[in-house]
Design a protein around this motif. Structure first.
Motif, PDB file in Angstrom:
ATOM      1  N   ASP A   1       0.792  -1.222   0.000  1.00 30.62           N
ATOM      2  CA  ASP A   1       0.000   0.000   0.000  1.00 30.62           C
ATOM      3  C   ASP A   1       0.829   1.279   0.000  1.00 30.62           C
ATOM      4  OD1 ASP A   1      -2.450  -1.426   0.130  1.00 30.62           O
ATOM      5  OD2 ASP A   1      -2.142  -1.706   2.287  1.00 30.62           O
TER       6      ASP A   1
ATOM      7  N   ASP B   1      -5.641  -2.701  -3.530  1.00 28.83           N
ATOM      8  CA  ASP B   1      -6.931  -2.938  -2.889  1.00 28.83           C
ATOM      9  C   ASP B   1      -7.338  -1.790  -1.972  1.00 28.83           C
ATOM     10  OD1 ASP B   1      -7.084  -5.349  -4.175  1.00 28.83           O
ATOM     11  OD2 ASP B   1      -6.244  -6.509  -2.495  1.00 28.83           O
ATOM     12  N   ARG B   2      -6.402  -1.184  -1.261  1.00 29.95           N
ATOM     13  CA  ARG B   2      -6.770  -0.158  -0.286  1.00 29.95           C
ATOM     14  C   ARG B   2      -7.092   1.177  -0.946  1.00 29.95           C
ATOM     15  NH1 ARG B   2      -3.515   0.874   5.245  1.00 29.95           N
ATOM     16  NH2 ARG B   2      -4.537  -1.133   5.622  1.00 29.95           N
TER      17      ARG B   2
END
Length: 495
Positions: free
Chosen positions: A207, A246-247
């Motif tokens: 991330d 994804d984040r």
């Protein structure tokens, strides 16, 4: 446009590198699409030989003979020259925690003008030979990794804006072509390039990535003797980058703080102060703080992308206080399911200028050590005291072919300042940036350029570019002509 991925032309001839190019072409048919030069040494230890050969011919038509106070100087402005860059590297990996790399580079130039203006003249004035050759260590470093942490030391390449690498293909192109190396880069468009002696450390996850660095730049760029560090210049910084995933979805973000110091004793600093006689010695200590954000949205039958970046700059510029800024905003839309996946983009990029050379504040945004050619592909300007309003179209009609066309409306932000060009320090003797007077005018040029990249096989890329500049009032006040042309044709072989 593919360049030497293993990185990124004194008296002599290009015969030896050109022979290597022909030999490389003759072996392409039998070459493995992967890397035929890799081998296992046992256990988790791998050794790989990396080769890159770039041969380029460049044609320059630099607006006409220069003039000073309406006196035309007898300088060569229309010429061609050849450049070759050969790189041989050896990479060692062990169990994904150790990476060592050593790279030799041989650079050859032929046919430079000995009384010229423009790109070829920049190479000549650094070494004063029509034909030049130099061999040096381009890279030599060790990098250690463990549980997301890393530490590297030695001679290496660095590109600001590439911290927190994108995984989405469109975001990756924006990161590489519209954000990276605006302030710090390897300057690999030139035939020598630039390296950095020092180290990096950091920590990364899926991330985000946080990292820091401290470097002394090497000679290079338009000085083909790239073996030595430039004494007197230091650059360091920290960055925090957010990755797409994804984040955060299709989003990239970055915050950065760079510190630049230059106290070379013999250079003449290029700015609009106009001291007579010019004073030797640089006394520059700058802090540059800023960041960027990029996002991609699904929109109709395509993808919409938006980009914002900005930098503020403060510190000491000679006897003045530095107060400058730069920013950019870009928008694009790509039709992903249409033939050639047309991608239209437009935006503005701007760097502040100094409106009063006689006060205590220096307002010209200083571009540090960039690869300016990425954003000025006919490089008679950069983003210092510059406003660039552009539109561009990118097409991929075949998996092996990429086409790009740009239009740029160029002007200066401060008519009391200069038009700046180039990509920063190349050696101990020259400041690194050039300055051309505006004579009180604001309009620089309208620029068009087209580029073609063709990759017929895995290990070979052919690149071609042509640019035409319709010079405006600033060009007309500095040259006998108004229009300029620049183009090149190159082949890149890499394993």
């Amino acid at each position: 446009m593919k360049t030497c991925k293993c990185s990124g032309f004194r008296p002599g001839t290009p015969a030896f590198p050109a022979g290597l190019l022909l030999a490389g072409l003759s072996t392409l048919a039998s070459a493995d699409a992967g890397n035929p030069l890799a081998m296992e040494l046992g256990g988790a230890t791998r050794l790989r030989l990396e080769i890159c050969e770039r041969l380029r011919g460049e044609a320059v038509d630099w607006f006409g003979k220069p003039k000073i106070r309406d006196v035309v100087l007898d300088r060569t402005y229309d010429y061609g020259f050849m450049g070759n860059k050969f790189q041989l590297g050896l990479r060692l990996n062990h169990d994904d925690w150790l990476d060592g790399f050593a790279q030799f580079q041989d650079t050859t130039l032929a046919g430079l003008p000995d009384n010229g203006v423009g790109l070829g003249a920049r190479y000549y004035e650094n070494s004063e030979h029509i034909n030049q050759n130099s061999a040096f260590l381009r890279q030599g470093y060790l990098k250690l990794r463990q549980s997301g942490f890393w530490l590297s030391g030695g001679r290496q390449l660095y590109a600001d804006g590439m911290q927190g690498l994108a995984t989405d293909k469109g975001l990756k192109w924006i990161q590489e072509q519209r954000l990276a190396q605006r302030l710090i880069g390897a300057f690999d468009y030139t035939h020598a390039g630039r390296s950095f002696d020092g180290g990096t450390l950091g920590y990364g996850t899926a991330d985000y990535e946080i990292s820091g660095f401290g470097f002394v730049p090497t000679q290079g760029g338009f000085d083909i003797n790239g073996m030595y560090s430039i004494e007197g210049i230091n650059i360091a910084g920290v960055t925090l980058g957010l990755r797409d995933g994804d984040r955060f979805g299709r989003t990239l973000g970055r915050l950065a703080w760079y510190v630049y110091h230059d106290d070379r004793p013999d250079v003449i600093v290029v700015d609009n102060a106009q001291t007579l006689p010019p004073q030797r010695g640089s006394h520059i200590d700058l802090h540059t703080v800023g960041g960027h954000a990029v996002h991609v949205w699904e929109a109709g039958s395509g993808r919409l992308d938006g980009l914002l970046y900005g930098f503020g700059q403060f510190g000491q510029w000679q006897a003045q206080t530095q107060g400058a800024f730069a920013f950019g905003a870009e928008l694009g839309y790509q039709l992903t399911d249409v033939w050639a996946s047309p991608w239209l983009r437009a935006g503005i990029n701007s760097g502040s200028g100094d409106g009063n050379p006689d006060d205590d504040t220096h307002g010209t945004f200083f571009q540090l050590l960039p690869t300016a050619w990425l954003y000025a592909q006919f490089p008679f300007y950069n983003m210092m005291n510059n406003q660039d309003v552009f539109v561009q179209a990118i097409l991929r009609p075949h998996p092996a072919v990429t086409l790009r066309a740009d239009f740029h409306a160029l002007s200066v932000n401060a008519t009391a300042d200069l038009v700046y060009a180039s990509s920063g320090a190349s050696n101990q003797r020259f400041f690194g940036f050039l300055g051309t007077p505006t004579h009180g005018h604001a309009d620089l040029a309208n620029l068009t350029h087209v580029a073609l990249s063709y990759r017929p096989v895995e290990n070979l890329t052919v690149n071609a570019m042509y640019a035409h500049a319709f010079g405006q009032s600033i060009i007309e006040s500095n040259y006998a002509g108004a229009n300029g042309n620049y183009g090149f044709l190159e082949t890149v072989i890499s394993f």
